[in-house]
Design a protein around this motif. Sequence first.
Motif, short mmCIF file in Angstrom:
data_model
loop_
_atom_site.label_atom_id
_atom_site.label_comp_id
_atom_site.label_asym_id
_atom_site.label_seq_id
_atom_site.Cartn_x
_atom_site.Cartn_y
_atom_site.Cartn_z
N GLY A 111 -50.12 -26.66 58.58
CA GLY A 111 -50.84 -25.43 58.82
C GLY A 111 -50.96 -24.12 58.51
O GLY A 111 -51.01 -23.29 59.01
N TRP A 112 -49.68 -24.28 57.64
CA TRP A 112 -49.59 -22.92 56.73
C TRP A 112 -49.24 -23.02 54.99
O TRP A 112 -49.02 -24.01 54.77
N ARG A 119 -55.85 -13.23 49.27
CA ARG A 119 -55.62 -12.93 51.14
C ARG A 119 -55.40 -11.99 51.44
O ARG A 119 -55.87 -11.45 52.33
N LYS A 124 -57.66 -8.57 57.93
CA LYS A 124 -56.80 -8.52 59.38
C LYS A 124 -55.56 -9.72 58.58
O LYS A 124 -54.49 -9.27 59.91
N SER A 206 -51.08 -18.87 58.34
CA SER A 206 -51.46 -20.43 59.44
C SER A 206 -52.69 -20.18 58.82
O SER A 206 -53.50 -18.85 58.87
N ASP A 207 -53.16 -21.20 59.57
CA ASP A 207 -54.51 -21.46 59.83
C ASP A 207 -55.70 -20.96 60.23
O ASP A 207 -56.49 -20.04 59.71
N ALA A 208 -54.52 -20.32 61.40
CA ALA A 208 -55.59 -19.24 62.44
C ALA A 208 -55.66 -18.02 62.30
O ALA A 208 -55.85 -16.74 62.85
N GLY A 209 -54.46 -17.19 60.87
CA GLY A 209 -54.43 -16.29 60.28
C GLY A 209 -53.38 -15.44 61.29
O GLY A 209 -52.85 -13.76 61.16
N GLU A 210 -52.70 -16.48 61.72
CA GLU A 210 -50.74 -15.33 62.03
C GLU A 210 -50.51 -15.11 60.46
O GLU A 210 -50.52 -15.94 59.86
#
Length: 318
Positions: A111-112, A119, A124, A206-210
């Motif tokens: 997930g990372w 990127r 963001k 992360s996949d969520a953008g963290e």
Amino acid sequence: MSSSGTELATIRSHIAGLPGWGSGDMVIEPAIPVLASPSWRGVDGFPWRATRKGSDESIFIKRMDRDAELYIDVACAFESAQRASDLGIGPKVLLADAKAGHLVMEDLNRGWRVGTLERMLEPKIVDAVIAARRLFQTGQPLPRRKSVFDEIEDFYTAAMAANAQLPLDAEWMVKELRFAADAFGELDITPVPIHGDGNVSNILISDAGEIRLIDWDRATTADPLEDIGSFLVEAFAQEPEARDAFIRNAGAFEEGAFNRARIYGVADDLRWGLIGALLAARSARNTLEFYKFASWRFVRCRMAVREPRFGEMLRRLA
């Protein structure tokens, strides 16, 4: 027992003291390939991953290489990693033993992904990286207080003493950056804790953008613009993109501060060139392309210093 077997036994004993890892079988294996060029990855400390048999549970272990003593303050690096963990901007630190050179962390694997230049085109992500760096800067001063200019002097002296292979114009580049150090010495700068390494591969996304910042080996107490400067030179090859990221960091554009950040980026290239040359001369790991990495950083520094704009930036620091 072989040296690698002794090392694994030592790592295993450290892990066994962690909650939940004292019983059951585990597999310890290399986590990522180690390479110096084109990206300085895994060079400072050999990366291991420990996985519990029969489950997906894993942890990440960074074992500092013997070379680290040539260019890293391990105690300060581990303290900085712990601070980043506490702030939620770095992987969670489970154990930090500077004496043994072992840093054990949560394993941000599934997930990372490692940051890439592509990127850095995402606003963001850039905002999150900048926010993490700024948060770290709000802490108490770190015990290490060396600027990039201090390190250039240290590593140039060490490289010369090691009879390292340096480009013919190395002394000229060092002298040019001394002019910058002298100019910066006239400014009113308040040092703060900084990450100190702008390499985008030191950003996990992360996949969520963290995001999480890793590899705190260059952490020190210095000018906050040194931090953004090392990030700009690594993440943004063109000035318009660097200028935009600087504005996102500062909230507005101020020419003197932007010039200062850009010069810090030039100095960062020289510092890493000298580190690469020093390790090429002193490291027993002769399969890593330390000098290839150094050569690239020297080339980029040389190009920047030779540009007329370098002198103009020095004249416009305030």
